[in-house]
Design an enzyme around this catalytic site. Structure first.
Site, short mmCIF file in Angstrom:
data_model
loop_
_atom_site.label_atom_id
_atom_site.label_comp_id
_atom_site.label_asym_id
_atom_site.label_seq_id
_atom_site.Cartn_x
_atom_site.Cartn_y
_atom_site.Cartn_z
N ALA A 37 0.85 -1.21 0.00
CA ALA A 37 0.00 0.00 0.00
C ALA A 37 0.88 1.25 0.00
CB ALA A 37 -0.93 0.01 1.21
N GLY A 38 1.82 1.29 0.95
CA GLY A 38 2.71 2.45 1.05
C GLY A 38 3.58 2.60 -0.20
P1 ADP Z 1 2.29 1.21 4.72
O1 ADP Z 1 1.73 0.22 3.77
O2 ADP Z 1 3.66 1.68 4.33
O3 ADP Z 1 2.20 0.82 6.17
P2 ADP Z 1 -0.10 2.84 5.02
O4 ADP Z 1 -0.70 1.71 5.74
O5 ADP Z 1 -0.09 4.17 5.69
O6 ADP Z 1 1.39 2.55 4.56
O7 ADP Z 1 -0.86 2.97 3.62
C1 ADP Z 1 -0.40 3.80 2.58
C2 ADP Z 1 -1.57 4.40 1.84
O8 ADP Z 1 -2.41 3.35 1.34
C3 ADP Z 1 -2.49 5.25 2.71
O9 ADP Z 1 -2.02 6.58 2.77
C4 ADP Z 1 -3.83 5.12 1.98
O10 ADP Z 1 -3.89 6.03 0.89
C5 ADP Z 1 -3.77 3.71 1.41
N1 ADP Z 1 -4.46 2.75 2.29
C6 ADP Z 1 -3.89 1.92 3.19
N2 ADP Z 1 -4.83 1.18 3.84
C7 ADP Z 1 -6.01 1.56 3.32
C8 ADP Z 1 -7.38 1.18 3.57
N3 ADP Z 1 -7.69 0.25 4.49
N4 ADP Z 1 -8.33 1.79 2.84
C9 ADP Z 1 -8.05 2.73 1.91
N5 ADP Z 1 -6.79 3.13 1.64
C10 ADP Z 1 -5.79 2.56 2.33
#
Ligand code: ADP
Length: 300
Positions: free
Chosen positions: A250-251
């Site tokens: 996601a990140g």
């Molecule tokens: P990482 O994967 O590095 O831990 P995050 O969890 O903050 O990073 O997710 C990165 C981005 O992915 C978020 O800023 C958001 O845009 C998107 N994202 C993550 N989880 C969700 C979710 N459950 N629903 C919608 N968007 C999500």
């Protein structure tokens, strides 16, 4: 053009009904392998969003390395900067997922930890041609410092994703970082501020900004991302409400997609973040790292 300096892994996932206890053998219900590694994921995300992408990194002298180079090339990523190191294994992640969706991960960094410090100099043309140079902390740090230093010299904007979390991002790296993009956990580790509400979030972003960067972006999972820019502008860009099944990459998707839309002077930062949120909201609805990263047509 974007240059990514970072890690390349082959992710091998095995599904089991339940995790084996020490000494126990369980039968798997399936195995699956796909491209991964934070660097490669971010490169794929930027490329699928439409950017021209160069990669600087390393794989080992093995079939996983050949396979990963081939995967990146088939995406249309320029791999001239990917070295094959004869005395190393390609980076690999072994991921066990049980029926409850719980996962355990073991990573062997291999070639990712042995990128020669002079490799960015060998690839100086790629860096000079770039608007952005993006890196993470999943490789040895010296080639990243060298790449960012070259980027600064040629006027490219540098983006650091300080992941996996390090309590102290080395000063020599911060000194050449323009934009820092941690997730919530990484932001807490770096700033020492527990993000519990809007006030502490703003404070953490402000503290990141005080590290000497032009922009700080904290990604907040299902809540979206919060940014703080040099001119004092800050704010939350909300995520898209979706049903997440696997947040792997996601990140990474957020960073690659966001960078593909960002202007080097950060004047459209909120708009680029919105695009990153949109892209990663698609990634979380699918399984795996690189197979789940969307293309521009779908994002738009
Ligand atoms: P990482 O994967 O590095 O831990 P995050 O969890 O903050 O990073 O997710 C990165 C981005 O992915 C978020 O800023 C958001 O845009 C998107 N994202 C993550 N989880 C969700 C979710 N459950 N629903 C919608 N968007 C999500």
């Amino acid at each position: 053009t974007i240059t990514v300096v970072g890690s390349i892994n082959l992710d091998r996932t095995i599904r089991v009904h339940r995790m084996p206890a020490p000494g126990e053998t369980v039968h798997a219900s399936g195995v699956f392998s796909a491209g991964g590694g934070k660097g490669a994921n971010q490169a794929v995300a930027a490329r699928r969003s439409g950017a021209a992408v160069n990669f600087i990194g390393a794989v080992g002298w093995d079939s996983a390395g050949e396979h990963m180079r081939d995967l990146l090339e088939r995406e249309g990523i320029d791999t001239a900067g990917v070295l094959t190191l004869e005395d190393q294994n390609t980076g690999q992640a072994y991921i066990v997922v049980d029926d409850g969706g719980e996962n355990s991960i073991m990573i062997h960094g291999g070639a990712n930890q042995a990128i020669p410090a002079e490799q960015p100099h060998v690839c100086a043309n790629a860096i000079t041609a770039s608007d952005f140079v993006i890196a993470q902390l999943e490789t040895n740090i010296q080639p990243v410092v060298e790449a960012f230093t070259l980027a600064r010299r040629s006027g490219a904007t540098t983006i650091l994703n300080p992941a996996p979390a390090l309590e102290r991002v080395p000063d020599e790296l911060l000194a050449v970082t323009d934009v820092i993009v941690p997730n919530e956990t990484e932001a807490q580790v770096i700033t020492g501020i527990d993000v519990v509400d809007d006030e502490s979030l703003a404070r953490a972003a402000g503290r990141l900004h005080e590290l000497g960067v032009q922009g700080a972006i904290i990604t907040l999972g299902h809540r979206g991302a919060y940014y703080h820019r040099d001119d004092g502008e800050s704010g939350l860009v909300p995520a898209f409400p979706v049903e997440a099944v696997d947040t792997t990459a996601a990140g990474d998707t957020f960073i690659g997609a966001m960078a593909s839309r960002l202007r080097p002077d950060l004047s459209n930062l909120a708009e680029a973040i919105r695009y990153g949120n949109k892209a990663s909201s698609l990634t979380v609805q699918r399984y795996g790292a690189q197979p789940s990263i969307p293309r521009a047509a779908e994002i738009e």
